[in-house]
Scaffold this active site. Structure first.
Site, PDB file in Angstrom:
ATOM      1  N   HIS A   1      -3.286  -0.563  16.773  1.00 52.55           N
ATOM      2  CA  HIS A   1      -4.362  -1.181  15.987  1.00 52.55           C
ATOM      3  C   HIS A   1      -5.747  -1.002  16.609  1.00 52.55           C
ATOM      4  O   HIS A   1      -6.758  -1.287  15.969  1.00 52.55           O
ATOM      5  CB  HIS A   1      -4.070  -2.670  15.791  1.00 52.55           C
ATOM      6  CG  HIS A   1      -2.824  -2.925  14.998  1.00 52.55           C
ATOM      7  ND1 HIS A   1      -1.641  -3.321  15.575  1.00 52.55           N
ATOM      8  CD2 HIS A   1      -2.577  -2.789  13.674  1.00 52.55           C
ATOM      9  CE1 HIS A   1      -0.728  -3.444  14.644  1.00 52.55           C
ATOM     10  NE2 HIS A   1      -1.251  -3.127  13.482  1.00 52.55           N
TER      11      HIS A   1
ATOM     12  N   CYS B   1       0.374  -6.652  16.282  1.00 53.47           N
ATOM     13  CA  CYS B   1       1.719  -6.107  16.520  1.00 53.47           C
ATOM     14  C   CYS B   1       2.734  -7.218  16.755  1.00 53.47           C
ATOM     15  O   CYS B   1       3.933  -6.989  16.617  1.00 53.47           O
ATOM     16  CB  CYS B   1       1.737  -5.214  17.765  1.00 53.47           C
ATOM     17  SG  CYS B   1       0.967  -3.616  17.595  1.00 53.47           S
TER      18      CYS B   1
ATOM     19  N   CYS C   1      -0.917  -8.074  21.687  1.00 52.52           N
ATOM     20  CA  CYS C   1      -1.598  -7.702  20.442  1.00 52.52           C
ATOM     21  C   CYS C   1      -1.112  -8.634  19.337  1.00 52.52           C
ATOM     22  O   CYS C   1       0.058  -8.574  18.951  1.00 52.52           O
ATOM     23  CB  CYS C   1      -1.310  -6.253  20.050  1.00 52.52           C
ATOM     24  SG  CYS C   1      -1.966  -5.826  18.411  1.00 52.52           S
TER      25      CYS C   1
ATOM     26  N   LYS D   1      -9.785   2.227   4.366  1.00 53.20           N
ATOM     27  CA  LYS D   1     -10.671   1.934   3.237  1.00 53.20           C
ATOM     28  C   LYS D   1     -12.131   2.219   3.599  1.00 53.20           C
ATOM     29  O   LYS D   1     -12.906   2.671   2.762  1.00 53.20           O
ATOM     30  CB  LYS D   1     -10.500   0.476   2.805  1.00 53.20           C
ATOM     31  CG  LYS D   1      -9.195   0.221   2.067  1.00 53.20           C
ATOM     32  CD  LYS D   1      -9.101  -1.209   1.573  1.00 53.20           C
ATOM     33  CE  LYS D   1      -7.796  -1.433   0.816  1.00 53.20           C
ATOM     34  NZ  LYS D   1      -7.646  -2.823   0.359  1.00 53.20           N
TER      35      LYS D   1
ATOM     36  N   CYS E   1      -5.053  -2.036  21.948  1.00 55.48           N
ATOM     37  CA  CYS E   1      -3.724  -1.738  21.403  1.00 55.48           C
ATOM     38  C   CYS E   1      -3.663  -0.281  20.966  1.00 55.48           C
ATOM     39  O   CYS E   1      -4.582   0.198  20.290  1.00 55.48           O
ATOM     40  CB  CYS E   1      -3.447  -2.662  20.210  1.00 55.48           C
ATOM     41  SG  CYS E   1      -1.979  -2.190  19.259  1.00 55.48           S
TER      42      CYS E   1
ATOM     43  N   HIS F   1       0.846  -1.193   0.000  1.00 55.48           N
ATOM     44  CA  HIS F   1       0.000   0.000   0.000  1.00 55.48           C
ATOM     45  C   HIS F   1       0.883   1.246   0.000  1.00 55.48           C
ATOM     46  O   HIS F   1       2.113   1.165  -0.141  1.00 55.48           O
ATOM     47  CB  HIS F   1      -0.988  -0.015   1.164  1.00 55.48           C
ATOM     48  CG  HIS F   1      -0.354  -0.129   2.521  1.00 55.48           C
ATOM     49  ND1 HIS F   1       0.469   0.838   3.052  1.00 55.48           N
ATOM     50  CD2 HIS F   1      -0.423  -1.121   3.459  1.00 55.48           C
ATOM     51  CE1 HIS F   1       0.871   0.480   4.259  1.00 55.48           C
ATOM     52  NE2 HIS F   1       0.356  -0.715   4.535  1.00 55.48           N
TER      53      HIS F   1
ATOM     54  N   LYS G   1      -6.377   9.129   9.852  1.00 58.17           N
ATOM     55  CA  LYS G   1      -5.573   8.004   9.396  1.00 58.17           C
ATOM     56  C   LYS G   1      -6.279   7.318   8.230  1.00 58.17           C
ATOM     57  O   LYS G   1      -7.502   7.164   8.235  1.00 58.17           O
ATOM     58  CB  LYS G   1      -5.359   7.006  10.544  1.00 58.17           C
ATOM     59  CG  LYS G   1      -4.335   5.933  10.227  1.00 58.17           C
ATOM     60  CD  LYS G   1      -4.031   5.077  11.443  1.00 58.17           C
ATOM     61  CE  LYS G   1      -3.000   4.015  11.108  1.00 58.17           C
ATOM     62  NZ  LYS G   1      -2.669   3.160  12.244  1.00 58.17           N
TER      63      LYS G   1
ATOM     64  N   HIS H   1       4.130   1.567   2.193  1.00 57.93           N
ATOM     65  CA  HIS H   1       5.294   0.843   1.692  1.00 57.93           C
ATOM     66  C   HIS H   1       5.966   1.625   0.568  1.00 57.93           C
ATOM     67  O   HIS H   1       7.193   1.707   0.500  1.00 57.93           O
ATOM     68  CB  HIS H   1       4.876  -0.542   1.175  1.00 57.93           C
ATOM     69  CG  HIS H   1       4.143  -1.367   2.186  1.00 57.93           C
ATOM     70  ND1 HIS H   1       2.893  -1.899   1.951  1.00 57.93           N
ATOM     71  CD2 HIS H   1       4.458  -1.735   3.447  1.00 57.93           C
ATOM     72  CE1 HIS H   1       2.485  -2.566   3.007  1.00 57.93           C
ATOM     73  NE2 HIS H   1       3.415  -2.479   3.935  1.00 57.93           N
TER      74      HIS H   1
END
Length: 486
Positions: A146, A128, A125, A299, A143, A17, A296, A20
């Site tokens: 997440h 993680c 988590c 989708k 977490c 995504h 953040k 990266h």
């Protein structure tokens, strides 16, 4: 001088995504710049393939972990040429050479007396692959990264005596204020150490998808210790028959996202110390790319910027330029397709592309394509003269956004120079032929200068322009629009 730069290795539980692409492009820009300067560069990227998140994601799809890792690792590998990344090696943590080297290094940590066996219980988590201490847990036992509810886990593990390295890490941070960059992330990492370091799990007993612990094969190494070592292990086998470790270690820059700061700025140097290895020179922590709404990316919120969509519509160079231009490297910032379009039209098409097109067109129209061999405008030369040094100083501090701004100031200066000198008017007056010669020669050389500086950011477009500019003192050729109007 050697220059060794790494991206974090990317987790194969999902597909590539924007995040990266962002980190990879930033590292590639720095690597390309250093190669221009004649440095001995090694650029590493790759995939992180072990651990519970990968195993869980695979089983959810009815696959074995290795099947999912193989499938998604190929997607990450394919991403690199799409981004024009010039990485020297792509490591996979399922490589047998990596696995053997991890066992060798961690056996040394064990032999040095930095491990012991014990029972661990804590809040965990699974995404993680990390146990959380009390001051890291959000309200609702969630977490902090997440935001999923943590699970309570208890198991017999091998432990790493991280607490032993409290004082050595404090000394490292006291002696090297640029070990973690930028400064606000240095302070964050030092604050974490200041809270007191606890020993941490080195192995997992129930998990099978991992690297076996050589002194206790009922266990596999906790994924973070396996993953962090990739930066070191890759050098031992990236070139068949040659060990590059002495040539490139310690790394110059590990470039990471801020969500994995703790592992790279606390766990990692402690682990290297435990193995008797030098720590890296710098860990550079970049921020998050947010949706255009400032939240953040998600989708479900519909605020995700798809790098593949940007490349398809505007080209890879435009994506590379935009990500290095729009958000200060090291900070959080909002990105979106509207701002991609705005940068593309205003800066790439109008300021840079148009400057290139009309400069070459004027040389061809007024001087039959031959750049006049005359002394260039000393005032303009003075404004361009220090650019390579300015850019080099900023790149040495891993500040590609600020470096790009310095380059772009000169792009805009050249555009103003065109308007000030108005070559089309000079061409009408034969008595001003010398002034026209100087103007055209100055523009071509100025364009050549900024183009060289822009090459790490936009390798394809700049190479096209370099070819059209020809060699100094020679003829120029026709140039198709570098960034066509959409």
């Amino acid at each position: 001088m050697s220059f060794y730069i790494t991206t974090p290795i990317y987790y194969v539980n999902a597909q590539p995504h924007l995040g990266h692409a962002y980190t990879t492009i930033a590292c590639d820009v720095l690597a390309r710049h250093m190669r221009q300067r004649g440095e001995d560069v090694f650029f590493l990227t790759g995939t992180d393939e072990h651990g519970e998140p990968v195993a869980d994601a695979a089983h959810a799809q009815g696959l074995e972990p290795k099947e999912l890792a193989d499938r998604n690792a190929e997607r990450f590998k394919a991403l690199m040429p799409q981004l024009e990344a010039s990485n020297d090696f792509f490591i996979r943590t399922s490589d047998p050479e990596h696995m053997a080297k991890v066992q060798e290094v961690l056996q040394q940590v064990h032999d040095n007396g930095h491990t012991y066996k014990g029972m661990y219980e804590g809040w965990y988590c699974p995404r993680c692959a990390d146990f959380k201490v009390e001051n890291e847990i959000l309200e609702g036992n969630r977490c902090p990264i997440h935001e999923i509810v943590l699970t309570r886990e208890q198991e017999e593990n091998w432990f790493f005596r991280r607490s032993t390295f409290q004082q050595p890490l404090e000394q490292l941070y006291a002696e090297r204020p640029d070990f973690v960059m930028p400064p606000h992330h240095f302070n964050e990492a030092r604050s974490f150490i200041g809270q007191g370091l606890q020993d941490v799990s080195l192995s997992r007993a129930r998990l099978k998808w991992g690297i076996p612990v050589p002194w206790d094969e009922g266990h596999v190494f906790y994924v973070w210790f396996d993953a962090l070592l990739n930066y070191y292990t890759a050098l031992s086998y990236a070139r068949p028959g040659t060990d590059l470790t002495d040539r490139y270690w310690p790394a110059t820059y590990h470039v990471i996202g801020k969500d994995i700061l703790k592992f790279h700025t606390v766990f990692w140097p402690a682990l290297l110390m435990a193995a008797g290895l030098p720590v890296p020179q710098h860990v550079f922590v970049h921020g998050f790319l947010l949706g255009a709404d400032g939240r953040k990316m998600s989708k479900s919120l519909g605020n995700v910027l798809d790098p593949f969509e940007v490349m398809e519509q505007y080209g890879t160079d435009a994506l590379r330029f935009y990500l290095m231009r729009d958000v200060g490297f090291g900070s959080d910032g909002a990105v979106g397709m509207d701002s991609v379009k705005a940068r593309y039209e205003a800066e790439l098409a109008n300021e840079y592309g148009n400057l290139a097109s009309r400069t070459l067109a004027m040389v061809r129209r007024y001087r039959d394509g031959v750049v006049p061999a005359v002394k260039r405008d000393p005032a303009l030369e003075a404004e361009l003269e220090g650019l390579p040094q300015e850019v080099a100083a900023l790149m040495d501090r891993a500040e590609p956004t600020l470096a790009l701004e310095r380059i772009w100031q000169r792009v805009r200066r050249l555009n103003r120079y065109v308007e000030e000198k108005a070559p089309w008017q000079l061409a009408r007056d034969l008595d001003r032929a010398d002034e026209l010669d100087q103007t055209l020669a100055s523009l071509v050389e100025g364009l050549r200068t900024v183009n060289v500086m822009l090459e790490p950011y936009m390798p394809t477009s700049t190479q096209k322009l370099r070819a059209a500019l020809g060699s100094p003192g020679g003829a120029v050729s026709e140039l198709e629009p570098l960034f066509p109007k959409q």
